[in-house]
Scaffold this motif. Structure first.
Motif, PDB file in Angstrom:
ATOM      1  N   LYS A 128       0.847  -1.284   0.224  1.00 35.92           N
ATOM      2  CA  LYS A 128      -0.060  -0.050  -0.195  1.00 35.92           C
ATOM      3  C   LYS A 128       0.728   1.150  -0.116  1.00 35.92           C
ATOM      4  CE  LYS A 128      -3.836  -1.812  -0.254  1.00 35.92           C
ATOM      5  NZ  LYS A 128      -4.822  -1.708  -1.382  1.00 35.92           N
ATOM      6  N   THR A 129       2.093   1.262   0.688  1.00 38.55           N
ATOM      7  CA  THR A 129       3.048   2.425   0.827  1.00 38.55           C
ATOM      8  C   THR A 129       3.351   2.506  -0.743  1.00 38.55           C
ATOM      9  OG1 THR A 129       5.026   1.154   1.192  1.00 38.55           O
ATOM     10  CG2 THR A 129       3.647   2.308   2.937  1.00 38.55           C
ATOM     11  N   ARG A 130       3.834   1.630  -1.363  1.00 39.73           N
ATOM     12  CA  ARG A 130       4.131   1.663  -2.783  1.00 39.73           C
ATOM     13  C   ARG A 130       2.795   2.316  -3.773  1.00 39.73           C
ATOM     14  NH1 ARG A 130       7.212  -2.887  -1.726  1.00 39.73           N
ATOM     15  NH2 ARG A 130       5.389  -4.067  -2.401  1.00 39.73           N
ATOM     16  N   GLU A 131       1.650   1.593  -3.533  1.00 40.05           N
ATOM     17  CA  GLU A 131       0.541   1.843  -4.671  1.00 40.05           C
ATOM     18  C   GLU A 131       0.187   3.283  -4.230  1.00 40.05           C
ATOM     19  OE1 GLU A 131      -4.236   0.485  -4.543  1.00 40.05           O
ATOM     20  OE2 GLU A 131      -2.438  -0.870  -3.733  1.00 40.05           O
ATOM     21  N   TYR A 132       0.106   3.868  -2.965  1.00 41.20           N
ATOM     22  CA  TYR A 132      -0.239   5.062  -2.496  1.00 41.20           C
ATOM     23  C   TYR A 132       0.641   6.049  -2.819  1.00 41.20           C
ATOM     24  CZ  TYR A 132      -4.268   2.696  -0.295  1.00 41.20           C
ATOM     25  OH  TYR A 132      -5.190   2.110   0.047  1.00 41.20           O
ATOM     26  N   LYS A 133       1.938   5.708  -3.064  1.00 43.32           N
ATOM     27  CA  LYS A 133       3.030   6.520  -3.440  1.00 43.32           C
ATOM     28  C   LYS A 133       3.370   7.466  -2.111  1.00 43.32           C
ATOM     29  CE  LYS A 133       2.297   6.896  -8.389  1.00 43.32           C
ATOM     30  NZ  LYS A 133       0.820   6.579  -8.710  1.00 43.32           N
ATOM     31  N   ILE A 134       3.410   6.718  -0.848  1.00 52.20           N
ATOM     32  CA  ILE A 134       3.735   7.430   0.227  1.00 52.20           C
ATOM     33  C   ILE A 134       4.841   6.920   1.168  1.00 52.20           C
ATOM     34  CG2 ILE A 134       1.394   8.363   0.657  1.00 52.20           C
ATOM     35  CD1 ILE A 134       0.713   6.244   2.348  1.00 52.20           C
ATOM     36  N   LYS A 135       5.583   5.911   0.226  1.00 52.85           N
ATOM     37  CA  LYS A 135       6.759   5.240   0.987  1.00 52.85           C
ATOM     38  C   LYS A 135       7.705   6.191   1.917  1.00 52.85           C
ATOM     39  CE  LYS A 135       9.037   3.738  -2.384  1.00 52.85           C
ATOM     40  NZ  LYS A 135       9.837   2.601  -3.415  1.00 52.85           N
ATOM     41  N   ARG A 136       7.985   7.624   1.403  1.00 53.08           N
ATOM     42  CA  ARG A 136       9.063   8.296   2.029  1.00 53.08           C
ATOM     43  C   ARG A 136       8.251   8.914   3.400  1.00 53.08           C
ATOM     44  NH1 ARG A 136      11.953  12.314  -1.406  1.00 53.08           N
ATOM     45  NH2 ARG A 136      13.213  10.454  -1.754  1.00 53.08           N
ATOM     46  N   PRO A 137       7.161   9.396   3.411  1.00 51.08           N
ATOM     47  CA  PRO A 137       6.838   9.825   4.484  1.00 51.08           C
ATOM     48  C   PRO A 137       6.303   8.602   5.714  1.00 51.08           C
ATOM     49  CG  PRO A 137       5.153  10.311   3.076  1.00 51.08           C
ATOM     50  CD  PRO A 137       6.425   9.704   2.041  1.00 51.08           C
ATOM     51  N   VAL A 138       5.888   7.595   4.989  1.00 52.41           N
ATOM     52  CA  VAL A 138       5.840   6.329   6.108  1.00 52.41           C
ATOM     53  C   VAL A 138       7.097   5.993   6.771  1.00 52.41           C
ATOM     54  CG1 VAL A 138       4.984   3.998   6.331  1.00 52.41           C
ATOM     55  CG2 VAL A 138       3.718   5.795   4.997  1.00 52.41           C
TER      56      VAL A 138
END
Length: 169
Positions: free
Chosen positions: A157-167
């Motif tokens: 989900k972090t990859r799919e939502y494009k939120i890897k860096r903040p997570v």
């Protein structure tokens, strides 16, 4: 969905262990009109944003007797900020909700994966990674949901939502 208070009561195990000033609710945008009417009938007043701020926000604040505040959202973050996390598809989140019960009252809240993702984004976007409380919330969520969290799904989900860096941070 109850985003804040009910989730925190489930995570912390009681209302007195985590302070909060409002109850965040996530609803479908099409339900805002009927919710407005229901809240008005229950004695709530709606606080209007001034000027152009209203068109950039996806939430409305309602209060009753200036003691109970409901922050009603139709997006996970404010619309202006939501552009940074466009990948979250709300229609896919609704079916995987988690039911939380307090006494005789049942609430729907985010499933453990989306709860930790949301809290991570909230800490990053709304608070700029400042303040210890957001980190404590994430830690308590991970401890509370340790047997329910699907870490493989979380990473996908972090990859799919494009939120890897903040997570990550």
């Amino acid at each position: 969905f109850i985003k804040g208070a009910a989730l925190m009561m489930d995570v912390y195990g009681g209302a007195g262990l985590r302070t909060f000033f409002d109850i965040d609710v996530l609803i479908k945008e099409k339900d805002m009109g009927s919710l407005r009417k229901t809240l008005k009938d229950k004695g709530f007043k709606e606080h209007k944003d001034s000027g152009d701020a209203e068109k950039y926000r996806s939430q409305r604040l309602f209060s009753r007797c200036d003691e109970l505040f409901l922050d009603v959202h139709v997006d996970f973050m404010g619309r202006r900020l939501h552009n940074k996390i466009q990948g979250i598809k709300k229609d896919l989140v609704w079916p995987v909700k988690k039911e939380v019960t307090f006494g005789d009252i049942k609430f729907d809240t985010l499933d453990p994966v989306h709860a930790v993702l949301y809290q991570s984004m909230h800490l990053a976007v709304q608070h700029g990674f400042v303040g210890l409380l957001g980190y404590v919330d994430i830690n308590e969520m991970v401890k509370r949901y340790r047997h329910e969290l699907d870490w493989g799904l979380f990473l996908r989900k972090t990859r799919e939502y494009k939120i890897k860096r903040p997570v990550y941070y």
